[in-house]
Design a protein around this motif. Sequence first.
Motif, PDB file in Angstrom:
ATOM      1  N   ILE A  31      57.753  -3.409  14.349  1.00 33.11           N
ATOM      2  CA  ILE A  31      56.401  -3.577  13.816  1.00 33.11           C
ATOM      3  C   ILE A  31      56.060  -5.059  13.880  1.00 33.11           C
ATOM      4  O   ILE A  31      56.780  -5.889  13.323  1.00 33.11           O
ATOM      5  N   VAL A  32      55.005  -5.368  14.570  1.00 31.43           N
ATOM      6  CA  VAL A  32      54.641  -6.771  14.775  1.00 31.43           C
ATOM      7  C   VAL A  32      53.460  -7.124  13.870  1.00 31.43           C
ATOM      8  O   VAL A  32      52.409  -6.494  13.941  1.00 31.43           O
ATOM      9  N   PHE A  33      53.655  -8.101  13.036  1.00 27.51           N
ATOM     10  CA  PHE A  33      52.560  -8.613  12.214  1.00 27.51           C
ATOM     11  C   PHE A  33      51.835  -9.698  12.980  1.00 27.51           C
ATOM     12  O   PHE A  33      52.385 -10.756  13.246  1.00 27.51           O
ATOM     13  N   ASP A  34      50.630  -9.375  13.356  1.00 37.17           N
ATOM     14  CA  ASP A  34      49.805 -10.337  14.086  1.00 37.17           C
ATOM     15  C   ASP A  34      48.490 -10.449  13.330  1.00 37.17           C
ATOM     16  O   ASP A  34      47.480  -9.875  13.712  1.00 37.17           O
ATOM     17  N   LYS A  35      48.545 -11.168  12.236  1.00 35.74           N
ATOM     18  CA  LYS A  35      47.407 -11.190  11.326  1.00 35.74           C
ATOM     19  C   LYS A  35      46.451 -12.348  11.590  1.00 35.74           C
ATOM     20  O   LYS A  35      45.416 -12.455  10.947  1.00 35.74           O
ATOM     21  N   GLY A  36      46.809 -13.210  12.525  1.00 36.18           N
ATOM     22  CA  GLY A  36      45.894 -14.301  12.844  1.00 36.18           C
ATOM     23  C   GLY A  36      45.686 -15.228  11.664  1.00 36.18           C
ATOM     24  O   GLY A  36      46.643 -15.734  11.089  1.00 36.18           O
ATOM     25  N   GLN A  37      44.429 -15.414  11.301  1.00 34.09           N
ATOM     26  CA  GLN A  37      44.102 -16.284  10.181  1.00 34.09           C
ATOM     27  C   GLN A  37      43.271 -15.503   9.176  1.00 34.09           C
ATOM     28  O   GLN A  37      42.650 -14.506   9.501  1.00 34.09           O
ATOM     29  N   LEU A  38      43.274 -16.028   7.975  1.00 37.69           N
ATOM     30  CA  LEU A  38      42.484 -15.365   6.951  1.00 37.69           C
ATOM     31  C   LEU A  38      41.007 -15.457   7.255  1.00 37.69           C
ATOM     32  O   LEU A  38      40.521 -16.474   7.759  1.00 37.69           O
ATOM     33  N   ILE A  39      40.308 -14.399   6.947  1.00 37.58           N
ATOM     34  CA  ILE A  39      38.860 -14.470   6.895  1.00 37.58           C
ATOM     35  C   ILE A  39      38.498 -14.426   5.417  1.00 37.58           C
ATOM     36  O   ILE A  39      38.951 -13.553   4.681  1.00 37.58           O
ATOM     37  N   ASP A  40      37.746 -15.422   4.980  1.00 39.44           N
ATOM     38  CA  ASP A  40      37.450 -15.549   3.562  1.00 39.44           C
ATOM     39  C   ASP A  40      36.006 -15.192   3.272  1.00 39.44           C
ATOM     40  O   ASP A  40      35.125 -15.313   4.129  1.00 39.44           O
ATOM     41  N   LEU A  41      35.803 -14.788   2.053  1.00 39.34           N
ATOM     42  CA  LEU A  41      34.456 -14.448   1.594  1.00 39.34           C
ATOM     43  C   LEU A  41      33.934 -15.599   0.762  1.00 39.34           C
ATOM     44  O   LEU A  41      34.499 -15.933  -0.293  1.00 39.34           O
ATOM     45  N   LEU A  42      32.887 -16.228   1.245  1.00 40.37           N
ATOM     46  CA  LEU A  42      32.306 -17.330   0.490  1.00 40.37           C
ATOM     47  C   LEU A  42      31.486 -16.817  -0.675  1.00 40.37           C
ATOM     48  O   LEU A  42      31.578 -17.325  -1.789  1.00 40.37           O
ATOM     49  N   ASP A  43      30.673 -15.829  -0.419  1.00 41.54           N
ATOM     50  CA  ASP A  43      29.787 -15.385  -1.482  1.00 41.54           C
ATOM     51  C   ASP A  43      29.215 -14.011  -1.137  1.00 41.54           C
ATOM     52  O   ASP A  43      29.145 -13.633   0.027  1.00 41.54           O
ATOM     53  N   VAL A  44      28.807 -13.312  -2.173  1.00 45.78           N
ATOM     54  CA  VAL A  44      28.221 -11.995  -2.012  1.00 45.78           C
ATOM     55  C   VAL A  44      26.870 -11.967  -2.706  1.00 45.78           C
ATOM     56  O   VAL A  44      26.715 -12.509  -3.802  1.00 45.78           O
ATOM     57  N   ALA A  45      25.921 -11.363  -2.063  1.00 46.46           N
ATOM     58  CA  ALA A  45      24.629 -11.093  -2.700  1.00 46.46           C
ATOM     59  C   ALA A  45      24.454  -9.584  -2.783  1.00 46.46           C
ATOM     60  O   ALA A  45      24.964  -8.838  -1.942  1.00 46.46           O
ATOM     61  N   ILE A  46      23.783  -9.152  -3.797  1.00 42.62           N
ATOM     62  CA  ILE A  46      23.634  -7.723  -4.046  1.00 42.62           C
ATOM     63  C   ILE A  46      22.155  -7.400  -4.211  1.00 42.62           C
ATOM     64  O   ILE A  46      21.392  -8.219  -4.750  1.00 42.62           O
ATOM     65  N   SER A  47      21.770  -6.246  -3.737  1.00 38.99           N
ATOM     66  CA  SER A  47      20.366  -5.867  -3.897  1.00 38.99           C
ATOM     67  C   SER A  47      20.062  -5.693  -5.382  1.00 38.99           C
ATOM     68  O   SER A  47      20.847  -5.095  -6.123  1.00 38.99           O
ATOM     69  N   ASN A  48      18.956  -6.262  -5.791  1.00 35.20           N
ATOM     70  CA  ASN A  48      18.597  -6.155  -7.195  1.00 35.20           C
ATOM     71  C   ASN A  48      18.149  -4.733  -7.509  1.00 35.20           C
ATOM     72  O   ASN A  48      17.642  -4.026  -6.638  1.00 35.20           O
TER      73      ASN A  48
END
Lengths: 429, 380
Positions: free
Chosen positions: A398-415
């Motif tokens: 099993i090869v872990f090839d996860k690359g780099q993290l993708i991060d979440l800066l911010d979330v907006a939600i429908s009011n």
Amino acid sequence: MKKLTFCSPFPIILLLVLLVFVSCRKPGTDEPAEDVAIGMMSSSVAGRTSSTRAIINNLEAFKTQGNFGVFGWKEAASPYSLLVFDNVKVEWKDTDSDGTADAWQYDPLRYWDKAAYRYYYGAYAPYTTKEETSSADPADTDIHYAYSETSGTPATRSFTLSRIPQWQLADHCDATKLATVETAVNDPSFDPSTHSPYACAETNTSVVDVTTAYSHNTPTFYTTQQNAMNYFVQLDFRHILAQMEFRVKFKSGPNNVKYYITGLELKSGAASSEIPLVGEKFAHTYTFEQDGVTDDSFVPAASNTLVTGTTTSLYPTGETPGVKVIRNKDIEHLICCYLVAPFTVASGSSIDLVVHYTAQAVGLTEPEAVTTEPFSLKLDASTLLTAIEAGKKYTTTIVFDKGQLIDLLDVAISNWADVANNDHDVYNW
Amino acid sequence: MKRKGIAFDKIIVLVAMLMAFAACTQDELSVRRVPLTLMPYTPSPVTVETRALPDGYVPFTQLHPQPQAPQGQIGVYLVDVTNGANKKEPLGTFTYIEQSGGKTGWVSTLGVVPGKSYKVFGFHPAKGEVDNSNLDYTNPSAPVVKLPTLKAVSELDVCVAVGIAKGTVTTAGDPPTITPIEDSNITLGKFDYAATENDNYIYMLVDHLFSCVEFSFKIDAKYQELRDIVLRKVEVESNAAGQVDITVTLNPNELRDNPISNVVYTYSGTSSFATVYDKSGATDTGDMLSTTTALPVPGYFLPPSAYSGSSTGNSFTMKATYDVLDKTGVIVREGAEATNTFSIAGMQRGQKHVINILVKPTYLYQLSDNDLNNPELVFN
């Protein structure tokens, strides 16, 4: 005490064939005179060492394992047939008292009957004393044996091994090697004392690598005595189980996430394919063939002899933290290995593997459980596995090839859209 | 991967620029600029101070302040679409955390390979009630997000991602400087992301899949002259359905249209129950009701409009548990319960019904004098 020596044209056999008869007994009425004793020799997985690396992976390992059981029938004037070896235990012993085992022995000794037409031998290892009978304890987890003989022309003879685990977590998962790798990792945050890279070995203490063998001998040699080889029953042991090994390799991934393998799961692919279930046992009957025809009882056990399902969970399901995926690139680490009952894959289907692992990022107090999509196990880059065959080893990395993290800066939600605003007075509070 | 935070002088410049943007009324992109709470990614110091949002969208923490998991955990399926691979990655998460020092942010367990192209599909909550979520990417023009076995009434605001955008730019240097994009041009309908070597940050838009009923608690002034009410727990029960499987079909597009093309609610069971507010623990203090400032307690539920021909789905029972205190702070009734039933009809997902609950004094209290504190009793 009689001593029988033997020289083999086969180097591998030369190493082991020294049979010493440690005792004798008076032959019974069906016994021939004490003349030429029946010797036993093994050629465990001979000629097949390149195709298997199971628990017993060479002759020396087989001898170290130390014993096997033998069934042997003598066929004389038809329909006369006599069970000469009734689950006789043969052991690798020290015969010259030098502290080193050097020959296969059994007791009491039996003798060749030159009046016999033919002998039929079958053997299995490791030896068991437990016979499968109607009164046998169903809760007994040891492997059991049984034998059968049916008169006729030709007569049929067979022996059965039962209660063989369909999956066995193998002891020989190399805990020492794994630990060595762990300590070499440049990962200060990893504390081996709090983790369990040894779990593979700890969880299992009695793996049984079952092997069986056949031989057909005619006692005509006795008249010529030209070939000492024929004094011996040569038993060619083969594995009746397959081996499946799972390894993990880290190719790339973020430095602030730790991964642990927490479980492996086998599933049938598109078409329903029956897979032997972990925790279940199976039995298989090995039939003696007439006239020295090569026995084919080593083919994969038919699925209908196994307890099967479409999915089964392997090691170490539910274990926390599991086996760590170490960030040393391109170094493979053993997760676990199994001895498994051979089985076939339904036509058009495949065996899929699902990997369960946890990912613990810095900042998370608990590791996040992750389950992969099923991916098909293949023999190579393109060929799907169609069967798990006895005596073969299947390694999945099993090869872990996860690359780099993708991060979440911010979330907006429908009011929320307000649709009503009612007053409601309550009393009696 | 190396990241570098914004230098202080750059922050000053950035703030100035953002102030200028805030003063600007031009809105060519149908977006409005909303000040956001400082949200540093942990442990990276990349921060967001303001940025543009589409109409109708507000910062996540405005509706869910300091969200704890599972509400504060977003599940994400990445699909590697490089060269038409369309390979779905395992479920990963963004989890909202708070650290010492007041830092907050989203922690990721998702990996991407630089140079590859992805589609990003998200939903929340990621775990708990929706452990068996799935993404069907068989048809790339109509991917399907499946959220099975949710409670029909829930304390969780179930949402699905409706758009993502890259959130940072990189300035060459050693190490390179990573700067949040103030105007990321995030729009509805786009799920594409191209992984890069140095910075992989995204913004995300999410939309509701449930309706909301918000119980807004206040106390009548006359009652408060005699007693205080401390709310400890609010439970909501629906008598219509027990659980629901939600299937969301998306329509990725370049038109900035809402990509939710269809939502199927498959419900079963006859009732569902959720604790939407709970401060009943021994160490909890509860919230004292005010005469002026309402205490909002939202609950979320399968939209009544999803019920097929059943009016029973519009009935909700709210049970409040509270303590009654006299004006000296002594609890005179502990764990008191009151139950009320409300009928709510025809609501759609994303709609909210506010019920202003005013706790009125009873007849007994209206005719009573104020409580005496340790009165002197005289026996003749």
